[in-house]
Design an enzyme around this catalytic site. Structure first.
Site, PDB file in Angstrom:
ATOM      1  N   ASP A   8     -15.141 -15.564   8.602  1.00 20.10           N
ATOM      2  CA  ASP A   8     -16.030 -14.992   7.590  1.00 20.10           C
ATOM      3  C   ASP A   8     -16.506 -13.675   8.431  1.00 20.10           C
ATOM      4  OD1 ASP A   8     -18.006 -14.806   5.305  1.00 20.10           O
ATOM      5  OD2 ASP A   8     -19.447 -15.329   6.884  1.00 20.10           O
ATOM      6  N   ASP A  10     -19.822 -11.588   7.282  1.00 17.20           N
ATOM      7  CA  ASP A  10     -21.291 -11.386   7.225  1.00 17.20           C
ATOM      8  C   ASP A  10     -22.197 -12.593   7.941  1.00 17.20           C
ATOM      9  OD1 ASP A  10     -21.163  -8.874   6.166  1.00 17.20           O
ATOM     10  OD2 ASP A  10     -20.874  -9.733   4.206  1.00 17.20           O
ATOM     11  N   ASP A 184     -20.854 -18.917   8.515  1.00 12.79           N
ATOM     12  CA  ASP A 184     -22.280 -19.266   8.888  1.00 12.79           C
ATOM     13  C   ASP A 184     -22.901 -19.945   7.609  1.00 12.79           C
ATOM     14  OD1 ASP A 184     -24.007 -17.036   7.103  1.00 12.79           O
ATOM     15  OD2 ASP A 184     -22.129 -16.612   7.418  1.00 12.79           O
TER      16      ASP A 184
END
Length: 224
Positions: A8, A10, A184
């Site tokens: 991922d 961001d 995250d």
């Protein structure tokens, strides 16, 4: 059999949200009306964090904004955005994580709900040529129509897009001897759940709790 390492972007490889920061940048340079745009941008960002985002509504907002400008102007602004916001934010630990997998011979892939216009140059900055991102419809001259294409790579949509990307390469996830995914957010639990090596990276509270419950390892990429 080869291995794949999926990241991922961001708050995983980047300690910020590139989509949200792009919106703030557009407000700061006066490209959009700052108060109304910033308010809508903040609402969508909060919905993303809460896991309640309607990705179709968000992409309509994002791409309709891009469609107001010529591509040459957008590209010039994006180069400024990279210089001022993104490149200073890239941490050595994030670069080292990607490089570790590359040196091991793994296939690196970034997959993000943010659109390709914003994230394409960021993936290049990480040295990752393969990117799955939200796709915009383009005119023949490269300008944006304001419409999105395909399934947004958000939540379970990341699984859909990953399988389609692999199928285009005549591959399946099961073809890899190991599959790593770093994320995250609880939004990525569907994809984290189908890889052999899920890694909760800089996890928010919801993902951290899920990782503990399922015995997934965690990585604090920016503070270790």
């Amino acid at each position: 059999m080869s291995r794949i390492a999926i990241f991922d972007l961001d708050h995983t490889l980047l300690p910020l949200d590139s989509d949200y920061e792009w919106g703030r940048f557009m407000c700061r340079i006066g490209a959009v009306e700052p108060n109304a745009f910033a308010a809508r941008n903040a609402v969508f960002f909060q919905q993303y964090q809460n896991g309640t985002l309607d990705p179709h509504a968000y992409l309509e907002f994002a791409f309709s904004t891009l469609a107001q400008f010529e591509r040459d102007q957008l590209d010039a602004w994006h180069a400024q955005f990279m210089r001022e916001i993104i490149l200073p934010a890239i941490k050595p630990a994030a670069l080292a994580l990607v490089q570790k997998h590359q040196e091991a011979g793994d296939l690196p892939l970034i997959i993000t709900a943010t659109n390709r216009f914003v994230t394409g140059p960021i993936a290049q900055a990480f040295g990752v040529p393969d990117l799955i991102a939200a796709e915009a419809e383009l005119k023949a001259d490269g300008n944006f129509t304001g419409r999105a294409l395909g399934t947004p790579p958000f939540g379970a949509g990341k699984v859909v897009n990953l399988h389609a990307w692999l199928a285009a390469r005549k591959q399946r996830l099961a073809d890899f001897s190991a599959s790593h995914f770093y994320s995250d957010s609880q939004n990525d639990i569907p994809l984290l759940s189908i890889v052999t090596h899920p890694m909760a990276t800089n996890p928010n509270d919801l993902l951290a709790a899920h990782a503990r419950a399922h015995g997934w390892p965690t990585l604090d990429l920016f503070n270790d």
